[in-house]
Design a protein around this motif. Structure first.
Motif, PDB file in Angstrom:
ATOM      1  N   GLN A 322       0.826  -1.205   0.000  1.00 43.59           N
ATOM      2  CA  GLN A 322       0.000   0.000   0.000  1.00 43.59           C
ATOM      3  C   GLN A 322       0.861   1.256   0.000  1.00 43.59           C
ATOM      4  O   GLN A 322       0.588   2.220  -0.732  1.00 43.59           O
ATOM      5  CB  GLN A 322      -0.928   0.002   1.216  1.00 43.59           C
ATOM      6  N   ALA A 323       1.914   1.252   0.805  1.00 39.25           N
ATOM      7  CA  ALA A 323       2.805   2.407   0.850  1.00 39.25           C
ATOM      8  C   ALA A 323       3.476   2.641  -0.497  1.00 39.25           C
ATOM      9  O   ALA A 323       3.628   3.792  -0.944  1.00 39.25           O
ATOM     10  CB  ALA A 323       3.860   2.213   1.936  1.00 39.25           C
ATOM     11  N   ALA A 324       3.887   1.555  -1.157  1.00 35.86           N
ATOM     12  CA  ALA A 324       4.511   1.695  -2.474  1.00 35.86           C
ATOM     13  C   ALA A 324       3.531   2.292  -3.471  1.00 35.86           C
ATOM     14  O   ALA A 324       3.882   3.203  -4.242  1.00 35.86           O
ATOM     15  CB  ALA A 324       5.015   0.341  -2.959  1.00 35.86           C
ATOM     16  N   GLU A 325       2.294   1.802  -3.486  1.00 42.13           N
ATOM     17  CA  GLU A 325       1.280   2.341  -4.397  1.00 42.13           C
ATOM     18  C   GLU A 325       1.028   3.819  -4.122  1.00 42.13           C
ATOM     19  O   GLU A 325       0.951   4.633  -5.062  1.00 42.13           O
ATOM     20  CB  GLU A 325      -0.009   1.535  -4.258  1.00 42.13           C
ATOM     21  N   ASP A 326       0.907   4.174  -2.840  1.00 40.20           N
ATOM     22  CA  ASP A 326       0.658   5.569  -2.474  1.00 40.20           C
ATOM     23  C   ASP A 326       1.836   6.460  -2.864  1.00 40.20           C
ATOM     24  O   ASP A 326       1.650   7.563  -3.396  1.00 40.20           O
ATOM     25  CB  ASP A 326       0.396   5.689  -0.970  1.00 40.20           C
ATOM     26  N   ASN A 327       3.051   5.988  -2.604  1.00 41.63           N
ATOM     27  CA  ASN A 327       4.233   6.792  -2.909  1.00 41.63           C
ATOM     28  C   ASN A 327       4.390   7.015  -4.410  1.00 41.63           C
ATOM     29  O   ASN A 327       4.751   8.113  -4.852  1.00 41.63           O
ATOM     30  CB  ASN A 327       5.494   6.125  -2.357  1.00 41.63           C
ATOM     31  N   ILE A 328       4.134   5.969  -5.193  1.00 39.72           N
ATOM     32  CA  ILE A 328       4.250   6.116  -6.642  1.00 39.72           C
ATOM     33  C   ILE A 328       3.254   7.152  -7.154  1.00 39.72           C
ATOM     34  O   ILE A 328       3.604   8.028  -7.966  1.00 39.72           O
ATOM     35  CB  ILE A 328       4.022   4.757  -7.338  1.00 39.72           C
ATOM     36  N   ALA A 404      20.270  15.553  -8.964  1.00 37.55           N
ATOM     37  CA  ALA A 404      20.211  15.327  -7.517  1.00 37.55           C
ATOM     38  C   ALA A 404      18.789  15.367  -6.979  1.00 37.55           C
ATOM     39  O   ALA A 404      18.384  14.516  -6.179  1.00 37.55           O
ATOM     40  CB  ALA A 404      21.083  16.358  -6.798  1.00 37.55           C
ATOM     41  N   GLY A 405      17.997  16.341  -7.423  1.00 35.90           N
ATOM     42  CA  GLY A 405      16.637  16.457  -6.914  1.00 35.90           C
ATOM     43  C   GLY A 405      15.788  15.262  -7.265  1.00 35.90           C
ATOM     44  O   GLY A 405      15.072  14.718  -6.416  1.00 35.90           O
ATOM     45  N   GLU A 406      15.862  14.825  -8.521  1.00 39.07           N
ATOM     46  CA  GLU A 406      15.054  13.679  -8.940  1.00 39.07           C
ATOM     47  C   GLU A 406      15.602  12.381  -8.364  1.00 39.07           C
ATOM     48  O   GLU A 406      14.841  11.445  -8.110  1.00 39.07           O
ATOM     49  CB  GLU A 406      14.984  13.623 -10.460  1.00 39.07           C
ATOM     50  N   ALA A 407      16.919  12.313  -8.170  1.00 45.18           N
ATOM     51  CA  ALA A 407      17.493  11.131  -7.518  1.00 45.18           C
ATOM     52  C   ALA A 407      16.924  10.982  -6.117  1.00 45.18           C
ATOM     53  O   ALA A 407      16.665   9.864  -5.646  1.00 45.18           O
ATOM     54  CB  ALA A 407      19.012  11.231  -7.473  1.00 45.18           C
ATOM     55  N   GLY A 408      16.701  12.094  -5.442  1.00 44.92           N
ATOM     56  CA  GLY A 408      16.083  12.045  -4.124  1.00 44.92           C
ATOM     57  C   GLY A 408      14.655  11.564  -4.177  1.00 44.92           C
ATOM     58  O   GLY A 408      14.200  10.831  -3.294  1.00 44.92           O
ATOM     59  N   VAL A 409      13.933  11.962  -5.228  1.00 37.82           N
ATOM     60  CA  VAL A 409      12.565  11.483  -5.407  1.00 37.82           C
ATOM     61  C   VAL A 409      12.549   9.965  -5.569  1.00 37.82           C
ATOM     62  O   VAL A 409      11.748   9.252  -4.949  1.00 37.82           O
ATOM     63  CB  VAL A 409      11.919  12.165  -6.637  1.00 37.82           C
ATOM     64  N   LEU A 410      13.453   9.458  -6.403  1.00 42.37           N
ATOM     65  CA  LEU A 410      13.514   8.011  -6.615  1.00 42.37           C
ATOM     66  C   LEU A 410      13.940   7.291  -5.341  1.00 42.37           C
ATOM     67  O   LEU A 410      13.414   6.217  -5.018  1.00 42.37           O
ATOM     68  CB  LEU A 410      14.485   7.700  -7.755  1.00 42.37           C
ATOM     69  N   ALA A 411      14.880   7.872  -4.607  1.00 34.45           N
ATOM     70  CA  ALA A 411      15.322   7.257  -3.350  1.00 34.45           C
ATOM     71  C   ALA A 411      14.168   7.156  -2.361  1.00 34.45           C
ATOM     72  O   ALA A 411      14.061   6.170  -1.625  1.00 34.45           O
ATOM     73  CB  ALA A 411      16.472   8.063  -2.753  1.00 34.45           C
ATOM     74  N   ALA A 412      13.288   8.154  -2.372  1.00 31.19           N
ATOM     75  CA  ALA A 412      12.135   8.106  -1.467  1.00 31.19           C
ATOM     76  C   ALA A 412      11.242   6.919  -1.785  1.00 31.19           C
ATOM     77  O   ALA A 412      10.705   6.268  -0.880  1.00 31.19           O
ATOM     78  CB  ALA A 412      11.342   9.415  -1.564  1.00 31.19           C
ATOM     79  N   CYS A 414      12.296   4.090  -3.297  1.00 30.86           N
ATOM     80  CA  CYS A 414      13.038   2.867  -2.975  1.00 30.86           C
ATOM     81  C   CYS A 414      13.058   2.591  -1.476  1.00 30.86           C
ATOM     82  O   CYS A 414      13.061   1.434  -1.051  1.00 30.86           O
ATOM     83  CB  CYS A 414      14.460   2.953  -3.518  1.00 30.86           C
ATOM     84  N   GLU A 415      13.052   3.653  -0.674  1.00 31.60           N
ATOM     85  CA  GLU A 415      13.062   3.462   0.777  1.00 31.60           C
ATOM     86  C   GLU A 415      11.768   2.831   1.277  1.00 31.60           C
ATOM     87  O   GLU A 415      11.731   2.283   2.390  1.00 31.60           O
ATOM     88  CB  GLU A 415      13.294   4.804   1.462  1.00 31.60           C
ATOM     89  N   SER A 416      10.715   2.906   0.477  1.00 24.17           N
ATOM     90  CA  SER A 416       9.452   2.298   0.890  1.00 24.17           C
ATOM     91  C   SER A 416       9.392   0.820   0.552  1.00 24.17           C
ATOM     92  O   SER A 416       8.433   0.133   0.892  1.00 24.17           O
ATOM     93  CB  SER A 416       8.278   3.019   0.229  1.00 24.17           C
ATOM     94  N   LEU A 417      10.430   0.307  -0.126  1.00 24.32           N
ATOM     95  CA  LEU A 417      10.478  -1.100  -0.515  1.00 24.32           C
ATOM     96  C   LEU A 417      11.500  -1.811   0.351  1.00 24.32           C
ATOM     97  O   LEU A 417      12.555  -1.267   0.661  1.00 24.32           O
ATOM     98  CB  LEU A 417      10.851  -1.229  -1.986  1.00 24.32           C
ATOM     99  N   PRO A 418      11.238  -3.067   0.732  1.00 19.65           N
ATOM    100  CA  PRO A 418      12.178  -3.795   1.594  1.00 19.65           C
ATOM    101  C   PRO A 418      13.428  -4.182   0.843  1.00 19.65           C
ATOM    102  O   PRO A 418      13.417  -4.406  -0.358  1.00 19.65           O
ATOM    103  CB  PRO A 418      11.381  -5.033   2.014  1.00 19.65           C
ATOM    104  N   MET A 419      14.532  -4.280   1.567  1.00 23.30           N
ATOM    105  CA  MET A 419      15.809  -4.653   0.984  1.00 23.30           C
ATOM    106  C   MET A 419      16.009  -6.157   0.887  1.00 23.30           C
ATOM    107  O   MET A 419      16.976  -6.633   0.357  1.00 23.30           O
ATOM    108  CB  MET A 419      16.953  -4.047   1.797  1.00 23.30           C
ATOM    109  N   GLY A 420      15.130  -6.937   1.379  1.00 23.57           N
ATOM    110  CA  GLY A 420      15.273  -8.378   1.342  1.00 23.57           C
ATOM    111  C   GLY A 420      14.157  -9.017   2.148  1.00 23.57           C
ATOM    112  O   GLY A 420      13.170  -8.389   2.413  1.00 23.57           O
ATOM    113  N   ARG A 421      14.333 -10.256   2.557  1.00 26.81           N
ATOM    114  CA  ARG A 421      13.328 -10.940   3.347  1.00 26.81           C
ATOM    115  C   ARG A 421      13.124 -10.207   4.662  1.00 26.81           C
ATOM    116  O   ARG A 421      14.068  -9.857   5.351  1.00 26.81           O
ATOM    117  CB  ARG A 421      13.737 -12.387   3.618  1.00 26.81           C
ATOM    118  N   MET A 422      11.862  -9.984   5.041  1.00 26.68           N
ATOM    119  CA  MET A 422      11.547  -9.326   6.294  1.00 26.68           C
ATOM    120  C   MET A 422      10.998 -10.368   7.277  1.00 26.68           C
ATOM    121  O   MET A 422      10.383 -11.336   6.878  1.00 26.68           O
ATOM    122  CB  MET A 422      10.521  -8.219   6.086  1.00 26.68           C
ATOM    123  N   GLY A 423      11.222 -10.119   8.535  1.00 27.76           N
ATOM    124  CA  GLY A 423      10.691 -11.037   9.525  1.00 27.76           C
ATOM    125  C   GLY A 423      11.772 -11.936  10.064  1.00 27.76           C
ATOM    126  O   GLY A 423      12.896 -11.924   9.603  1.00 27.76           O
TER     127      GLY A 423
END
Length: 423
Positions: A322-328, A404-412, A414-423
Motif C-alpha cells: 500500500q505504501a509503495a502504491e501511495d508513494n508512486i 540530484a533532486g530527482e534522484a532524491g525522489v527516486l530514493a524516497a 526505494c526506501e518504501s520497498l524492503p531490501m530483502g526478506r523481512m521477519g
C-alpha cells in the motif's frame, strides 16, 4: 548447419571476465589455440597449437582482434558429451531436488544428451565455467536436464528435446562475460543496483554469443535471449510480452525461475511451485503445469515461522504494498523528466502485478496464516518480498543517472520497498 559469419563486432576484443575464466581453466586442463591469433594490424599475438597461459592476457591487453578469441581456442580437456551424460546421470540418480522431475524421463534424457551438438565455442566456455565458476556450470547442467524433462513430458520428439536441452545448457553463457560477484547465484538477495545493472545484460550477450560465434539454430539463440522475460512484460532485458516470447523461450523462462526458487534452503519443488504461481500471467501455464505435476508427489510445504510471525509478516507486506502504491502516485504528480517518468511508470506496473498476486493468493484473508495454509502463506510472503527487491533494482536501472533532486525522489520510493526478506 551454416557456418556463422566471421565478423563478430561484439567480440572484437577479449572480454576480461571470460578471459580470466579461460585462463583459470587452463591451469588444470589443456586449452590451445587452433589458429594463429592476430590483432587488426596483423600482428601475430599467439601461435597455432600453443597452449594458453597467463602470458596471453598481457598480449591481448587493449587489442582489437581479427577473429574473436573464443573462436580461436579449443579446450582439448574439458566438457564432452560423455561427461555431460555423467553429470546428467548423477542428477537423475541423486537425492537432489530435481530428481523427482527427471526420473520419469531418464531414459529419453540420457539417450538425447549423447546426440547434442557441442560447438567448440560453447564447449570452451562450458569447460571454463566448470573449472572457474562451478556454480554456473552446475546450473547449466540442471537447466539442460529440466528443460529436456519438461519438453519430454510435453510430448516433444527427439529433435525438440535436444533443442530444449541445448537452450537450457547454453542459456547463461552470457554470464561468463560479467564479473563473478555480479552473477545470478548472488542476484536473489545480495546484488546492489550497480551489480544488477551488469547482470541484466547477460541474456543479450548470450544471444550475441550463440548467434555470432556458433552455428546453433536461431530458435536456441532466441531462447537464450528470452530466458528472463515474462509473459506479462515484467521481465528483462527488453520487457517482451505474450507472443513476442518464443515457445522455447517460454520453456526456458520456467526452467530458470524454477531453478532460482530451488536455491531456497526450504522445501524444494513445492517452493518452486509457489514462485511460479506468485504473480498470475508471468509464465506459460503449459510448462508450469508439467512442473506442478511433479510437485503433487512431493511432501507438503512446512512452515518455518510460528503462525503469529507469519501473520505479522503478512500484515507488514500489505502495508508495504500500500505504501509503495501511495508513494508512486504521489511522486508522479508534477513535472518529471522522461527518465524519472519512465521509472515511475515501471514501478507502478510492477507493483500492480504484485498486488494482483497478493489479491489472488488470499493473503489478505484474516485466516490465511492458520492451519494447513500457514506454509503456503509463508512461502508466498517470501516470494513477494523478494519481488519487491526486484522492483527496487529494476526501477533504479530504468531511471539511470538522475539530477540530484530527482534522484532524491527516486530514493524516497526505494526506501518504501524492503531490501530483502523481512521477519
Amino acid at each position: 548447419m551454416p557456418t556463422p559469419p566471421r565478423s563478430a563486432p561484439a567480440f572484437a576484443s577479449a572480454n576480461p571476465h571470460a578471459l580470466a575464466a579461460i585462463l583459470e581453466a587452463s591451469e588444470t586442463r589443456r586449452i590451445i589455440a587452433v589458429t594463429d591469433i592476430f590483432d587488426l594490424a596483423g600482428t601475430k599475438l599467439w601461435a597455432r597449437h600453443q597452449p594458453v597461459s597467463a602470458e596471453l592476457q598481457r598480449k591481448l591487453l587493449d587489442r582489437k582482434l581479427r577473429e574473436p578469441l573464443e573462436a580461436c581456442l579449443l579446450a582439448e580437456e574439458g566438457v564432452t558429451l560423455a561427461s555431460l551424460a555423467g553429470d546428467l546421470s548423477a542428477l537423475i540418480d541423486g537425492d537432489g531436488r530435481l530428481a523427482p522431475l527427471l526420473r520419469p524421463q531418464a531414459a529419453r534424457l540420457l539417450r538425447e544428451v549423447t546426440h547434442l551438438h557441442l560447438h567448440p565455442v560453447a564447449q570452451l566456455l562450458l569447460s571454463a565455467a566448470q573449472a572457474a565458476r562451478p556454480a554456473v556450470f552446475e546450473h547449466a547442467v540442471a537447466a539442460m536436464a529440466l528443460a529436456g524433462a519438461l519438453m519430454a513430458r510435453h510430448g516433444g520428439q527427439a529433435p525438440e528435446i535436444r533443442l530444449a536441452m541445448l537452450a537450457g545448457l547454453l542459456h547463461d553463457l552470457g554470464e561468463m562475460y560479467v564479473a563473478p560477484e555480479s552473477g545470478e547465484a548472488e542476484a536473489d538477495r545480495e546484488l546492489d543496483a550497480l551489480s544488477y545493472r551488469q547482470l541484466v545484460v547477460h541474456p543479450h550477450v548470450g544471444l550475441l554469443l550463440v548467434a555470432q560465434l556458433t552455428n546453433y539454430p536461431a530458435v536456441v539463440a532466441r531462447a537464450v535471449a528470452e530466458h528472463h522475460e515474462r509473459l506479462d512484460g515484467s521481465g528483462y532485458p527488453h520487457r517482451l510480452a505474450g507472443d513476442r516470447i518464443s515457445v522455447l523461450g517460454r520453456l526456458v523462462c520456467v526452467v530458470e525461475a524454477a531453478l532460482a526458487a530451488l536455491r531456497s534452503p526450504h522445501d524444494g519443488l513445492p517452493r518452486a511451485g509457489v514462485a511460479l504461481r506468485a504473480v498470475p500471467g508471468e509464465f506459460d501455464l503449459a510448462w508450469v503445469g508439467h512442473l506442478m505435476h511433479a510437485v503433487l508427489g512431493e511432501p507438503a510445504l512446512r512452515p518455518v515461522l510460528e503462525p503469529a510471525e507469519i501473520r505479522a509478516r503478512r500484515a507488514a507486506l500489505g502495508e508495504v504494498l500500500q505504501a509503495a502504491e501511495d508513494n508512486i502516485a504521489l511522486l508522479a504528480v508534477g513535472e518529471r523528466s522522461p527518465a524519472l517518468r519512465a521509472a515511475l511508470d515501471l514501478a507502478s506496473f510492477l507493483v500492480a502485478r504484485l498486488r494482483i498476486g497478493w489479491n489472488e493468493s488470499g493473503l489478505w484473508h484474516v485466516q490465511a496464516a492458520t492451519g494447513a495454509d500457514a506454509a503456503e502463506v509463508e512461502a508466498m510472503e517470501d516470494e513477494l518480498y523478494f519481488r519487491l527487491r526486484g522492483v527496487q533494482r529494476a526501477v533504479t536501472l530504468r531511471a539511470g543517472e538522475l539530477p540530484a533532486g530527482e534522484a532524491g525522489v527516486l530514493a524516497a520510493l526505494c526506501e518504501s520497498l524492503p531490501m530483502g526478506r523481512m521477519g
